[in-house]
Design a protein around this motif. Structure first.
Motif, PDB file in Angstrom:
ATOM      1  N   LEU A   1      33.756  46.487 -20.907  1.00 53.86           N
ATOM      2  CA  LEU A   1      32.775  45.511 -20.439  1.00 53.86           C
ATOM      3  C   LEU A   1      33.336  44.677 -19.291  1.00 53.86           C
ATOM      4  O   LEU A   1      32.655  44.427 -18.293  1.00 53.86           O
ATOM      5  CB  LEU A   1      32.364  44.596 -21.597  1.00 53.86           C
ATOM      6  N   MET A   2      34.575  44.248 -19.429  1.00 58.18           N
ATOM      7  CA  MET A   2      35.194  43.444 -18.374  1.00 58.18           C
ATOM      8  C   MET A   2      35.374  44.245 -17.093  1.00 58.18           C
ATOM      9  O   MET A   2      35.243  43.709 -15.984  1.00 58.18           O
ATOM     10  CB  MET A   2      36.532  42.901 -18.857  1.00 58.18           C
ATOM     11  N   ALA A   3      35.655  45.527 -17.243  1.00 58.86           N
ATOM     12  CA  ALA A   3      35.803  46.376 -16.057  1.00 58.86           C
ATOM     13  C   ALA A   3      34.465  46.584 -15.363  1.00 58.86           C
ATOM     14  O   ALA A   3      34.400  46.644 -14.127  1.00 58.86           O
ATOM     15  CB  ALA A   3      36.411  47.720 -16.459  1.00 58.86           C
ATOM     16  N   ASP A   4      33.392  46.676 -16.150  1.00 59.53           N
ATOM     17  CA  ASP A   4      32.071  46.901 -15.585  1.00 59.53           C
ATOM     18  C   ASP A   4      31.498  45.647 -14.931  1.00 59.53           C
ATOM     19  O   ASP A   4      30.723  45.741 -13.972  1.00 59.53           O
ATOM     20  CB  ASP A   4      31.109  47.380 -16.672  1.00 59.53           C
ATOM     21  N   TYR A   5      31.845  44.482 -15.479  1.00 57.10           N
ATOM     22  CA  TYR A   5      31.257  43.227 -14.994  1.00 57.10           C
ATOM     23  C   TYR A   5      32.360  42.204 -14.703  1.00 57.10           C
ATOM     24  O   TYR A   5      32.453  41.165 -15.356  1.00 57.10           O
ATOM     25  CB  TYR A   5      30.263  42.674 -16.018  1.00 57.10           C
ATOM     26  N   PRO A   6      33.202  42.483 -13.727  1.00 59.89           N
ATOM     27  CA  PRO A   6      34.339  41.591 -13.454  1.00 59.89           C
ATOM     28  C   PRO A   6      33.883  40.204 -13.006  1.00 59.89           C
ATOM     29  O   PRO A   6      33.051  40.077 -12.104  1.00 59.89           O
ATOM     30  CB  PRO A   6      35.094  42.314 -12.341  1.00 59.89           C
ATOM     31  N   GLY A   7      34.427  39.199 -13.660  1.00 58.45           N
ATOM     32  CA  GLY A   7      34.153  37.822 -13.265  1.00 58.45           C
ATOM     33  C   GLY A   7      32.827  37.255 -13.707  1.00 58.45           C
ATOM     34  O   GLY A   7      32.504  36.106 -13.389  1.00 58.45           O
ATOM     35  N   LEU A   8      32.034  38.033 -14.451  1.00 57.98           N
ATOM     36  CA  LEU A   8      30.727  37.537 -14.879  1.00 57.98           C
ATOM     37  C   LEU A   8      30.878  36.639 -16.104  1.00 57.98           C
ATOM     38  O   LEU A   8      31.390  37.067 -17.132  1.00 57.98           O
ATOM     39  CB  LEU A   8      29.782  38.698 -15.199  1.00 57.98           C
ATOM     40  N   ARG A   9      30.435  35.414 -15.968  1.00 57.67           N
ATOM     41  CA  ARG A   9      30.338  34.481 -17.084  1.00 57.67           C
ATOM     42  C   ARG A   9      28.869  34.133 -17.289  1.00 57.67           C
ATOM     43  O   ARG A   9      28.058  34.296 -16.381  1.00 57.67           O
ATOM     44  CB  ARG A   9      31.127  33.196 -16.800  1.00 57.67           C
ATOM     45  N   PRO A  10      28.514  33.623 -18.463  1.00 58.06           N
ATOM     46  CA  PRO A  10      27.115  33.233 -18.669  1.00 58.06           C
ATOM     47  C   PRO A  10      26.669  32.208 -17.634  1.00 58.06           C
ATOM     48  O   PRO A  10      27.375  31.234 -17.364  1.00 58.06           O
ATOM     49  CB  PRO A  10      27.124  32.627 -20.074  1.00 58.06           C
TER      50      PRO A  10
END
Length: 338
Positions: free
Chosen positions: A123-132
């Motif tokens: 998940l972190m690799a797919d969405y780097p830096g995404l926070r709510p």
């Protein structure tokens, strides 16, 4: 115009947050080529409106650059500020904006979750830096839950936008015109609105009164034990278990709550962890898995929703924040003015 700076602790990408909002139909957010996030919202003091432009500086790959926000505060002309309020100075606005962007949480330990969980690593690799990207306040999250009850989310978004245009403050920020949702006193003065039933208007009035009384203060809700905070929110007219979780997680910005009333998230979890469809109904088992995500359970849940929506081809406009079992799915997210 006043400027404040926010320094991310741990991975953070403003661009990822902007892309999330652009794809999220209920947010009604329209981005621009300049990579500036423009927002307009009622301030936490309940008696003023904030217009803000947010940028993130570019840094070497893998580093989270500093976030700079330039804002203007507009006091309500007919409503005196509450002397008990923390005010709308730079510190208060900075704190509210940090909460909206989930920058008020130390995210330095977030990458460490990937080492023990391959699903989280993916998940972190797919969405780097995404926070709510949260609602502007628990007050606005609760208003959205009431407006959107038992209607389609596209319809709810249109109703909310009309309310903002007719009863909220119009602001100009960095070449764009935005309409902020009404402050609690302005919301309480509304007697009719196209698309809203009398019951919903009564509930919105009760919500505005609760906000004025401090019952929807984000810091207060986050300082309470989670079960107590959810119980207090369910005492509000029209707020059930589903909406209470929405308000606490995406309104108050609580980073560490596992949603127990979100069947689609549960289905995404069961699929991601190879548990089989039947496991999506085993909340105790799923909550046990989510315990490994502490203290970022809300954040990982968001990434799971993002992946599930991408796989389904619906985009983030179809990311649900929760719905009671057996009910029509409610596709609720942060309705940002724009």
């Amino acid at each position: 115009m006043t400027a404040v700076a926010l320094t991310p602790s741990g991975p953070f990408s403003l661009a990822a947050g902007v892309r999330f909002l652009e794809d999220f139909t209920p947010a009604s957010y329209r981005g621009a080529a300049d990579d500036v996030l423009r927002l307009a919202f009622p301030a936490d003091d309940g008696h003023s409106t904030v217009a803000v432009a947010v940028r993130q500086e570019e840094t070497a790959e893998g580093e989270a650059g500093s976030v700079r926000a330039e804002f203007t505060t507009y006091p309500d002309p007919d409503t005196p500020a509450d002397p008990r309020s923390a005010g709308t100075g730079a510190g208060a606005v900075r704190a509210q904006l940090a909460r909206v962007l989930s920058l008020d949480v130390d995210g330095s330990g977030f990458p460490g979750l990937a080492a023990a969980d391959p699903v989280v690593a993916g998940l972190m690799a797919d969405y780097p830096g995404l926070r709510p990207v949260c609602f502007h306040s628990p007050y606005e999250a609760a208003a959205w839950a009431i407006i959107g009850h038992r209607i389609r989310m596209t319809q709810a978004a249109a109703i909310k936008a009309r309310i903002a245009e007719r009863h909220g403050r119009r602001v100009r920020i960095e070449g764009r015109t935005l309409y902020a949702f009404p402050t609690p006193p302005a919301l309480r003065a509304i007697t009719r609105a196209p698309g809203l039933t009398e019951v919903k208007i009564e509930r919105l009035h009760a919500l505005a009164e609760a906000a004025d009384a401090g019952e929807l203060d984000a810091a207060r809700l986050r300082s309470m034990p989670v079960d107590d905070a959810l119980a207090a929110l369910r005492d509000l007219p029209g707020i059930g278990p589903f909406s209470a979780e929405l308000i606490l997680i995406r309104g108050a910005g609580h980073p560490d709550v596992f949603p127990r009333h979100e069947p689609r998230l549960h289905a995404a979890m069961a699929d991601a962890y190879g548990l089989g469809a039947a496991a999506s109904g085993d909340i105790r088992q799923l909550a046990g898995i989510a315990d490994r995500w502490q203290p970022y359970r809300s954040w990982i849940a968001l990434l799971l929703r993002a992946r599930a929506a991408h796989i389904s081809g619906r985009g983030t406009s179809a990311i649900p924040v929760g719905a009671p079992a057996g009910a029509a799915p409610k596709l609720i997210g942060p309705p940002v003015s724009g």
